[in-house]
Write an enzyme that holds these catalytic residues in place. Structure first.
Site, PDB file in Angstrom:
ATOM      1  NE  ARG A 220      11.931 -15.311  -3.282  1.00 22.56           N
ATOM      2  CZ  ARG A 220      12.005 -16.501  -2.927  1.00 22.56           C
ATOM      3  NH1 ARG A 220      11.027 -16.632  -1.959  1.00 22.56           N
ATOM      4  NH2 ARG A 220      12.571 -17.462  -3.481  1.00 22.56           N
TER       5      ARG A 220
ATOM      6  CE1 TYR B 154      -4.580   4.823  -3.907  1.00 15.14           C
ATOM      7  CE2 TYR B 154      -4.389   2.538  -4.037  1.00 15.14           C
ATOM      8  CZ  TYR B 154      -4.006   3.649  -4.494  1.00 15.14           C
ATOM      9  OH  TYR B 154      -3.101   3.632  -5.498  1.00 15.14           O
TER      10      TYR B 154
ATOM     11  CE  LYS C 192       0.331   6.931  -2.877  1.00 10.09           C
ATOM     12  NZ  LYS C 192      -0.743   6.157  -2.455  1.00 10.09           N
TER      13      LYS C 192
ATOM     14  CG  ASP D 163      -4.246   2.430   3.770  1.00 11.27           C
ATOM     15  OD1 ASP D 163      -3.480   3.083   4.201  1.00 11.27           O
ATOM     16  OD2 ASP D 163      -4.279   2.045   2.735  1.00 11.27           O
TER      17      ASP D 163
HETATM   18  C1  LIG Z   1      -1.493   4.980  -2.429  1.00 10.05           C
HETATM   19  C2  LIG Z   1      -2.297   4.192  -1.685  1.00 10.05           C
HETATM   20  C3  LIG Z   1      -2.078   2.940  -1.591  1.00 10.05           C
HETATM   21  C4  LIG Z   1      -1.421   2.015  -2.606  1.00 10.05           C
HETATM   22  O1  LIG Z   1      -0.029   2.115  -2.347  1.00 10.05           O
HETATM   23  P1  LIG Z   1       1.047   1.861  -3.446  1.00 10.05           P
HETATM   24  O2  LIG Z   1       2.181   2.177  -2.902  1.00 10.05           O
HETATM   25  O3  LIG Z   1       0.617   2.659  -4.644  1.00 10.05           O
HETATM   26  O4  LIG Z   1       0.889   0.454  -3.848  1.00 10.05           O
HETATM   27  C5  LIG Z   1      -2.950   2.286  -0.660  1.00 10.05           C
HETATM   28  N1  LIG Z   1      -3.726   3.052   0.201  1.00 10.05           N
HETATM   29  C6  LIG Z   1      -3.517   4.187   0.193  1.00 10.05           C
HETATM   30  C7  LIG Z   1      -4.465   5.343   1.277  1.00 10.05           C
HETATM   31  C8  LIG Z   1      -2.984   4.949  -0.844  1.00 10.05           C
HETATM   32  O5  LIG Z   1      -3.025   6.236  -0.892  1.00 10.05           O
END
Ligand SMILES: *Cc1c(COP(=O)(O)O)cnc(C)c1O
Length: 395
Positions: free
Chosen positions: A60, A113, A210, A185
Site C-alpha cells: 500500500r 475535468y 489516458k 492537470d
Molecule cells: C480521465 C481524466 C481524469 C480522471 O482520470 P481517471 O484515471 O479516470 O480517474 C482527470 N483529468 C482529466 C483531464 C482526464 O481526462
C-alpha cells in the site's frame, strides 16, 4: 560526452527508471505482486521502515514495479519527485485533500475535468473549502480572482471537452504572488507536448489511464513536483489507500515506452483532421488549439511543443445529428475514454461530463451537440475517409 547529456524525451520514455539492475538480470520490469517484503534482520527491517534505508515494507505504501512507473513519469516531467495513485481522480482528490483545509479557497476554471468539477462543487464545500470556478479563457478575470487570495490555483490545459487553452506561466505567476500553490492537470497535453513545472507550476498531475498508458487497459494516476510537497501527498495517499496496483503499473510502463511515438502521430493526425473538419459544411465549429483560428492559439504555440491528440467539433443539427453521426464511424470506439491507440469518440454527456446533470453541463458552457474525438494512431487517411463518409450521411 554523449552519455553525460540529459536524455531526450523518447529516450526517457524508453529507459526512464529502468537503467538499474533488475531481478535475476531481467531486461523487463518484473511485476512484483507481493503485498509485503520480508527481512531476516530486524534492524535492517526497522531501518527501511523508518526511511533510513531504501526498500519496501508493504505494497500500500510502496512497491518495486510501482516505483519504476513513478520514476519514468518523474523523468518525463522533469520533476524532483513523483507519487502514484489507483486512478487519475485519486491523484486529484488526494492532492486537493492534502493541500486544503477548512476555511481555504481554491480558484479554478469552469472547464476542469467533470470529476474534478464534482470535487469543487459537491465534496470540498462540505469540508468548509470554497471553490471559485472562473470562465476558462478569461485570464484577466482569473488573475483578479486569484489576487483576492487563495491556497491553491488549480488549472488544466488544454481543457475537456472544448480544448480551451489556459496561459500556465501567467496564472502560475499570479498564484505565487499571493503565496498560493499552482497545480496543473497535464493529462490532455502529455509530458511530450507540455511540461507545466517548467512553466512555473508547483505540481503537475496526470490521469495515466489516458495517453501515458495509451492502450485503455489500465487505470492509474500520478503527481509530480518538489520533494516536500510530493512527500506530503504520498503520506496522505499511503493512509488513504488509493494505491496503484503493480499489474496496472506494469501495463502503464509498457505503454509509456511508445509515448513519444504515439503522441507525435496523434499530434500530426489531429491537426490534419481539425483542418479537414473546419472545411466541412456539416460542421458548425471545430475546437483544436493547433488551429490558427483558435482563440488562444498564440498561448498554445508558446507553451506546447505539439497540440495533442484530442479535438472536438459541433455538428449542425445538435444532439440528433451527433446520434446519427457517431454510429457511422468505422474506426472509433464510442466510449468514455481518450488517449489510446484506437480513435475514441463520444458526446460530453456520456464522456467527460457524465458526472454532471444537463443543467450543470449547461452552466459549465458545454454544448450538448458536441463530439469529442480522441485521435488514435491509425493512418490519418483512413480516419479522414471515415469522417468524410459519416458526415456525408448527414446531408
Ligand atoms: C480521465 C481524466 C481524469 C480522471 O482520470 P481517471 O484515471 O479516470 O480517474 C482527470 N483529468 C482529466 C483531464 C482526464 O481526462
Amino acid at each position: 560526452m554523449a552519455n553525460q547529456e540529459e536524455p531526450r524525451m523518447g529516450t526517457r520514455a524508453v529507459w526512464g527508471g529502468e537503467e538499474g539492475p533488475m531481478w535475476q538480470g531481467a531486461t523487463q520490469v518484473p511485476v512484483v505482486h507481493s503485498v509485503s517484503f520480508g527481512y531476516a534482520d530486524v534492524d535492517a527491517w526497522c531501518a527501511v521502515a523508518k526511511g533510513e534505508r531504501p526498500g519496501h515494507i508493504y505494497s500500500r505504501n510502496s512497491n518495486p514495479t510501482v516505483e519504476v512507473f513513478e520514476e519514468k513519469v518523474r523523468l518525463l516531467e522533469g520533476a524532483a519527485a513523483a507519487t502514484s495513485f489507483a486512478t487519475g481522480m485519486a491523484a486529484i482528490s488526494n492532492t486537493l485533500f492534502t493541500l486544503l483545509s477548512p476555511g481555504d479557497r481554491v480558484v479554478s476554471i469552469k472547464d476542469s475535468y467533470g470529476g474534478t468539477s464534482k470535487l469543487f462543487i459537491e465534496f470540498l464545500p462540505r469540508f468548509g473549502i470554497a471553490a471559485t470556478l472562473c470562465t476558462t479563457g478569461d485570464h484577466d478575470a482569473i488573475e483578479a480572482e486569484v489576487a483576492q487570495g487563495c491556497r491553491v490555483v488549480y488549472l488544466e490545459s488544454p481543457t475537456n471537452p472544448t480544448l480551451k487553452i489556459v496561459d500556465l506561466a501567467r496564472l502560475c505567476a499570479a498564484a505565487h504572488r499571493v503565496g498560493a500553490l499552482a497545480v496543473v492537470d497535464n493529462t490532455f497535453a502529455t509530458p511530450i507536448n507540455q511540461n507545466p513545472l517548467a512553466l512555473g507550476a508547483d505540481l503537475v498531475l496526470h490521469s495515466a489511464t489516458k495517453f501515458l498508458g495509451g492502450h485503455a487497459d489500465a487505470l492509474g494516476g500520478v503527481v509530480c513536483g518538489g520533494h516536500e510537497l510530493v512527500e506530503r501527498i504520498y503520506h496522505f495517499r499511503e493512509i488513504n489507500g488509493a494505491t496503484l496496483d503493480p499489474m496496472a503499473a506494469y501495463l502503464l510502463l509498457r505503454g509509456m515506452k511508445t509515448l513519444h511515438l504515439r503522441v507525435r502521430q496523434q499530434n500530426e493526425s489531429a491537426l490534419r483532421i481539425a483542418r479537414f473538419l473546419q472545411a466541412q459544411p456539416q460542421v458548425a465549429a471545430v475546437f483544436y488549439p493547433g488551429l490558427e483560428s483558435h482563440e488562444h492559439h498564440d498561448i498554445a504555440a508558446r507553451q506546447m511543443r505539439g497540440y495533442g491528440g484530442v479535438l472536438s467539433f459541433m455538428l449542425k443539427g445538435g444532439y440528433d445529428a451527433v446520434r446519427a453521426f457517431l454510429p457511422r464511424l468505422r474506426y472509433a470506439h464510442l466510449a468514455a475514454n481518450l488517449g489510446p491507440v484506437e480513435t475514441v469518440a463520444g458526446p460530453p454527456a456520456t464522456t467527460s461530463h457524465v458526472e454532471c446533470t444537463p443543467e450543470e453541463r449547461a452552466a459549465l458552457g458545454i454544448p450538448e451537440g458536441l463530439v469529442r474525438y480522441s485521435v488514435g494512431i491509425e493512418d490519418t487517411e483512413d480516419l479522414l475517409a471515415d469522417l468524410q463518409e459519416a458526415l456525408a450521411a448527414l446531408s
